[in-house]
Design a protein around this motif. Structure first.
Motif, short mmCIF file in Angstrom:
data_model
loop_
_atom_site.label_atom_id
_atom_site.label_comp_id
_atom_site.label_asym_id
_atom_site.label_seq_id
_atom_site.Cartn_x
_atom_site.Cartn_y
_atom_site.Cartn_z
N SER A 211 -19.38 13.27 -2.33
CA SER A 211 -20.78 13.39 -2.72
C SER A 211 -21.55 14.44 -1.91
O SER A 211 -22.68 14.76 -2.23
N LEU B 150 -21.29 15.04 -7.69
CA LEU B 150 -21.65 13.65 -8.00
C LEU B 150 -20.43 12.84 -8.42
O LEU B 150 -19.87 13.06 -9.49
N HIS C 258 -24.90 8.46 -2.90
CA HIS C 258 -25.11 9.36 -4.04
C HIS C 258 -23.91 9.28 -4.97
O HIS C 258 -23.04 10.16 -4.96
N PRO D 124 -27.51 9.31 -9.96
CA PRO D 124 -27.09 8.87 -8.63
C PRO D 124 -27.80 7.57 -8.23
O PRO D 124 -29.00 7.42 -8.45
N SER E 268 -28.79 6.57 -5.48
CA SER E 268 -29.85 6.78 -4.51
C SER E 268 -31.21 7.08 -5.13
O SER E 268 -32.23 6.98 -4.45
N SER F 49 -31.99 5.99 2.15
CA SER F 49 -31.26 6.90 1.26
C SER F 49 -30.17 7.59 2.06
O SER F 49 -30.32 7.81 3.26
N VAL G 258 -27.34 15.12 -5.17
CA VAL G 258 -28.73 14.94 -5.60
C VAL G 258 -29.59 16.18 -5.41
O VAL G 258 -30.53 16.42 -6.17
#
Length: 499
Positions: free
Chosen positions: A200, A204, A237, A250, A252, A274, A282
């Protein structure tokens, strides 16, 4: 207090120990002008997302620990509300700071044969004390990921194993040890990063599993911790469509996942952190500065880690979030600071480590996890063969003769004359990239040797690399050392000598 000042307490941007004076001043500017709530320390910009291992960077890395303490004192001195200082130190300060105590990886602790929970708690208590004495309040660890994908590029050695029950117990023991030391810890990477095939930091990862499958495996260690009062959880993520209405969003920045599932259904009442907001999974989604920070806040994150757009993030959240939402999060962050003694923050001296005690702990641990994982070792036979000039020894992937060869204390014959050979493999990297740093030509040589002679394999390093060394049945016996620590090398040598 202004709404923007309350929001600023959620921000914990990255601070680099090795950096330019200009960048140190930029952090001071963030503290003075934006009144941020905390800082997350990393070794250097080059290594921010990576863990501390062999680096090619040309950089003066001397005195890292002294520099860290100096910067913490410098930044705390100018902050109106004392800063919450965090570090990502899964195996201790040593993950980010040279010449500090390094503890075994989670995968190693997962191999403990006796009283594993007790030992993991003790390891993380010691680790927590190192951090507390250094002015750090929060360790962004341990991983509660169940490593069911052996080719996982990002978790691997960072997980306690591939069994959800074991991971749940050991992750909670690790968390408890750090709490006992007076710092805080967090379970990560919710909803579980262990079965992913993408890193990540770079893209993703998407986890295609049903909710029932996720509850039985990925979510299990988190629920176990929540039921026992865990107060911080980090969200990763990774996309889990089964938990976000089929969307590849994601975790998060997913309100369904953080607010509805984690805080609602699973009953988590603590703070959500996070994962680093600069990570590619992200960071590339929202080109407009501040939008990602707002999305992460709106999803339910209470602490925003490694934001690259603090000022814009505060402005966006102030514009979009209600006073009620902001007050609730501000209250949680301030309560955390009070609980951890952050508000009484004082200037700290560079602490000294008790290296003797650390070495004794490493020895006790090594005796518990070093394992003969296949075949049997017959020390008497090895002694007899050595005396008869029929025992060979060869090392792979070492830069210089190891401590192990000196500890072994057995006369060895040239490989051609030997009937039995001890092969010591020092795995160069604990990450799977480029075959854990192992050259294919040398691997082929090792496999050939195992087919033609009776061989005992000694594996120092990440056990996930074992699959690259050939079939285990090609070796008469295999000893797994898990780490290269000197204490481990001594314990393995003693195993071969029957001591």
């Amino acid at each position: 207090m202004l709404k923007s000042q309350k929001i600023a307490q959620c921000f914990s941007p990255a601070a680099f120990i090795h950096d330019t004076e200009e960048n140190y001043q930029a952090i001071e500017k963030l503290i003075r002008e934006q009144e941020i709530g905390g800082l997350t320390f990393f070794h250097s910009r080059h290594s921010a997302a990576a863990n501390f291992e062999k680096r090619a960077e040309v950089l003066d890395v001397s005195g890292t620990f002294e520099k860290l303490i100096g910067l913490i004192n410098r930044y705390q001195a100018i902050s109106k509300i004392p800063l919450l200082i965090s570090i990502d130190g899964e195996y201790g300060l040593a993950m980010r700071v040279e010449k500090t105590p390094q503890y075994p990886f989670a995968i190693t602790l997962g191999a403990l044969k006796n009283d594993a929970e007790k030992w993991v708690e003790e390891v993380c208590y010691r680790m927590g004390l190192d951090m507390k004495r250094s002015g750090i309040h929060l360790n962004l660890a341990p991983c509660a990921d169940v490593n069911t994908n052996p080719n996982n590029p990002v978790i691997g050695y960072r997980s306690f194993g591939d069994q959800a029950g074991k991971v749940a117990k050991l992750a909670f023991a690790a968390y408890s040890g750090m709490k006992k030391a007076g710092i805080d810890a967090c379970l990560k990477h919710f909803p579980g990063h262990g079965n992913t095939a993408t890193d990540s930091h770079l893209g993703l990862p998407i986890l295609y599993k049903t909710k029932a499958e996720l509850e039985a495996e990925e979510l299990f260690p988190f629920q176990f911790g929540i039921d026992r009062g865990v107060e911080l959880i980090m969200v990763g993520h990774l996309a889990v469509p089964a938990l976000t209405g089929g969307k590849d969003i994601p975790a998060s920045i997913s309100r369904e996942l953080i607010t509805d599932l984690l805080k609602g259904e699973m009953g988590f009442k603590g703070l959500v952190i996070s994962d680093a907001l600069n990570m590619k999974a992200v960071a590339n989604l929202y080109p407009e500065p501040g939008e990602l920070e707002w999305q992460a806040f709106h999803a339910g994150n209470d602490i925003l880690c490694f934001s690259d757009h603090v000022k814009e993030g505060i402005e966006k959240i102030a514009k979009n979030a209600s006073d009620e939402e902001v007050n609730a999060v501000f209250g949680k962050v301030m309560n955390l600071k009070k609980r951890l003694g952050v508000m009484e923050s004082k200037s700290i001296e560079v602490p000294a480590f008790n290296w003797e005690s650390h070495s004794q702990l490493q020895k006790d641990l090594a005796e518990n996890y070093v394992s003969v994982i296949s075949g049997e070792i017959n020390p008497e036979e090895l002694q007899a063969m050595a005396k008869a000039g029929k025992l060979g020894y060869q090392e792979f992937f070492t830069q210089s003769p190891s401590l192990f060869s000196q500890q072994l204390d057995l006369p060895v014959a040239p490989i051609e004359q030997a009937e039995k050979v001890i092969l010591a493999v020092f795995v160069p990297s604990h990450k799977p990239l480029n075959q854990f740093g192992m050259d294919q030509a040398i691997l082929s040589e090792l496999q050939e040797l195992a087919k033609n002679k009776r061989c005992i394999l000694i594996h120092f390093g990440n056990p996930l690399a074992l699959k690259l060394l050939g079939k285990l049945e090609d070796f008469e016996a295999v000893i797994c050392g898990y780490q290269e620590f000197e204490e481990v090398q001594r314990v393995v040598a003693q195993t071969l000598q029957g001591l």
